[in-house]
Design a protein around this motif. Sequence first.
Motif, short mmCIF file in Angstrom:
data_model
loop_
_atom_site.label_atom_id
_atom_site.label_comp_id
_atom_site.label_asym_id
_atom_site.label_seq_id
_atom_site.Cartn_x
_atom_site.Cartn_y
_atom_site.Cartn_z
N ILE A 1 4.03 3.08 0.71
CA ILE A 1 3.70 4.07 -0.32
C ILE A 1 4.22 5.44 0.09
CG2 ILE A 1 1.77 5.30 -1.38
CD1 ILE A 1 0.28 2.58 -1.40
N TYR A 2 4.09 5.77 1.35
CA TYR A 2 4.62 7.04 1.84
C TYR A 2 6.13 7.12 1.64
CZ TYR A 2 6.13 10.65 5.08
OH TYR A 2 6.74 11.76 5.62
N VAL A 3 6.84 6.04 1.97
CA VAL A 3 8.30 6.02 1.83
C VAL A 3 8.71 6.23 0.38
CG1 VAL A 3 10.32 4.50 1.95
CG2 VAL A 3 8.76 4.66 3.90
N VAL A 4 8.02 5.58 -0.55
CA VAL A 4 8.40 5.67 -1.96
C VAL A 4 8.07 7.04 -2.54
CG1 VAL A 4 7.87 4.80 -4.28
CG2 VAL A 4 8.30 3.21 -2.42
N PHE A 5 6.91 7.58 -2.25
CA PHE A 5 6.47 8.79 -2.92
C PHE A 5 6.78 10.09 -2.19
CE2 PHE A 5 3.69 5.53 -4.77
CZ PHE A 5 4.02 5.74 -6.11
N THR B 1 -2.86 -2.97 5.77
CA THR B 1 -3.21 -1.62 5.31
C THR B 1 -2.19 -0.61 5.82
OG1 THR B 1 -5.55 -2.22 5.29
CG2 THR B 1 -5.02 0.13 5.31
N TYR B 2 -1.85 -0.71 7.09
CA TYR B 2 -0.87 0.20 7.68
C TYR B 2 0.48 0.07 6.98
CZ TYR B 2 2.35 2.29 11.00
OH TYR B 2 3.35 3.04 11.56
N ILE B 3 0.95 -1.15 6.80
CA ILE B 3 2.25 -1.38 6.14
C ILE B 3 2.24 -0.88 4.71
CG2 ILE B 3 3.82 -3.19 5.30
CD1 ILE B 3 3.02 -4.79 7.87
N LEU B 4 1.15 -1.14 4.00
CA LEU B 4 1.04 -0.69 2.61
C LEU B 4 1.08 0.84 2.52
CD1 LEU B 4 0.63 -1.66 -0.30
CD2 LEU B 4 -1.83 -1.57 0.11
N LEU B 5 0.35 1.50 3.38
CA LEU B 5 0.37 2.98 3.38
C LEU B 5 1.74 3.51 3.77
CD1 LEU B 5 -3.11 3.72 4.98
CD2 LEU B 5 -2.43 4.03 2.58
N LEU B 6 2.40 2.86 4.70
CA LEU B 6 3.74 3.27 5.10
C LEU B 6 4.73 3.12 3.94
CD1 LEU B 6 5.45 4.24 7.53
CD2 LEU B 6 5.91 1.83 8.01
N ASP C 1 14.50 1.76 -3.73
CA ASP C 1 13.09 1.98 -4.03
C ASP C 1 12.51 0.93 -4.97
OD1 ASP C 1 12.92 4.10 -2.35
OD2 ASP C 1 13.15 5.61 -3.92
N THR C 2 13.32 0.35 -5.84
CA THR C 2 12.84 -0.70 -6.74
C THR C 2 12.35 -1.89 -5.95
OG1 THR C 2 14.46 0.01 -8.38
CG2 THR C 2 13.42 -2.12 -8.73
N ILE C 3 13.08 -2.29 -4.95
CA ILE C 3 12.67 -3.41 -4.10
C ILE C 3 11.40 -3.05 -3.34
CG2 ILE C 3 13.33 -4.80 -2.09
CD1 ILE C 3 16.25 -4.46 -3.06
N ILE C 4 11.33 -1.83 -2.86
CA ILE C 4 10.13 -1.40 -2.13
C ILE C 4 8.91 -1.41 -3.04
CG2 ILE C 4 9.05 0.53 -0.92
CD1 ILE C 4 11.77 1.19 0.27
N VAL C 5 9.07 -1.00 -4.29
CA VAL C 5 7.95 -1.01 -5.23
C VAL C 5 7.45 -2.44 -5.46
CG1 VAL C 5 7.27 -0.55 -7.62
CG2 VAL C 5 8.54 1.17 -6.32
N VAL C 6 8.37 -3.40 -5.59
CA VAL C 6 7.99 -4.80 -5.75
C VAL C 6 7.23 -5.27 -4.50
CG1 VAL C 6 8.87 -7.15 -5.95
CG2 VAL C 6 9.83 -5.34 -7.38
N VAL C 7 7.74 -4.90 -3.34
CA VAL C 7 7.06 -5.27 -2.09
C VAL C 7 5.68 -4.62 -2.02
CG1 VAL C 7 7.17 -5.04 0.42
CG2 VAL C 7 9.21 -5.70 -0.86
N ILE C 8 5.56 -3.37 -2.48
CA ILE C 8 4.27 -2.69 -2.50
C ILE C 8 3.27 -3.47 -3.37
CG2 ILE C 8 3.04 -0.66 -3.39
CD1 ILE C 8 5.36 1.04 -2.34
N PHE C 9 3.70 -3.91 -4.54
CA PHE C 9 2.80 -4.67 -5.42
C PHE C 9 2.37 -5.98 -4.77
CE2 PHE C 9 4.24 -1.88 -8.90
CZ PHE C 9 2.98 -1.51 -9.38
N PHE C 10 3.29 -6.64 -4.07
CA PHE C 10 2.94 -7.87 -3.36
C PHE C 10 1.90 -7.58 -2.28
CE2 PHE C 10 3.59 -10.54 0.40
CZ PHE C 10 3.18 -11.76 -0.13
N PHE C 11 2.18 -6.56 -1.44
CA PHE C 11 1.25 -6.21 -0.38
C PHE C 11 -0.08 -5.74 -0.95
CE2 PHE C 11 4.81 -6.39 2.49
CZ PHE C 11 4.24 -6.67 3.72
N LEU C 12 -0.06 -5.04 -2.08
CA LEU C 12 -1.30 -4.59 -2.71
C LEU C 12 -2.14 -5.77 -3.19
CD1 LEU C 12 -2.97 -2.15 -3.52
CD2 LEU C 12 -1.72 -2.12 -5.69
N PHE C 13 -1.49 -6.78 -3.78
CA PHE C 13 -2.22 -7.98 -4.21
C PHE C 13 -2.85 -8.68 -3.01
CE2 PHE C 13 -2.30 -12.59 -4.71
CZ PHE C 13 -3.19 -12.69 -5.76
#
Length: 163
Positions: free
Chosen positions: A27-31, A20-25, A39-51
């Motif tokens: 999301i904060y970095v991207v937005f 949860t902490y990593i995911l919020l971090l 940022d494209t790589i970070i968005v892919v990582v966000i989707f992985f962490f979100l799943f």
Amino acid sequence: MKSRFRFWSYLMLACFLAMTYILLLLIYVVFFKQANEKDTIIVVVIFFFLFVWLWLFFGEIRTKTISAHLSNEGIRYKTYFGFSFSQIYKWSDFEGYKTSLVPSKGRSYEYLYLFINGKKVIKVSEFYHSNYSEMKKYVAARVSYLGKEDYRYFRDIKEVFEF
């Protein structure tokens, strides 16, 4: 009789909180930070962490890390490590229970599923509960055994998102 969690349950909760902490971090970095080509790589990582986060929250924490209190009248149980509202079932509400062996790295763990109207209502796990054997004996003395159920990975994923 009250269920007791094993060490692995608490470790999974710690992983969930870290996730949860990593995911919020992320999301904060991207937005909220300056956008760049990484940022494209970070968005892919966000989707992985979100799943993984959704799977942990709805699959493991909601359905498997239950706190159960078994009595002569029935079962009072709470999901989310016991932090949700209590749900109470009488033993006569259940049509029966099934067991299933769920493979894990190095060994298999037994799960016990209690059924009402053909639907799994409560899952008790040898992996998450240290007193699983005693709980199983308690249930077996009060509810009829419906047999073994083969473990199906995709069925387990489907059940994660059933409410």
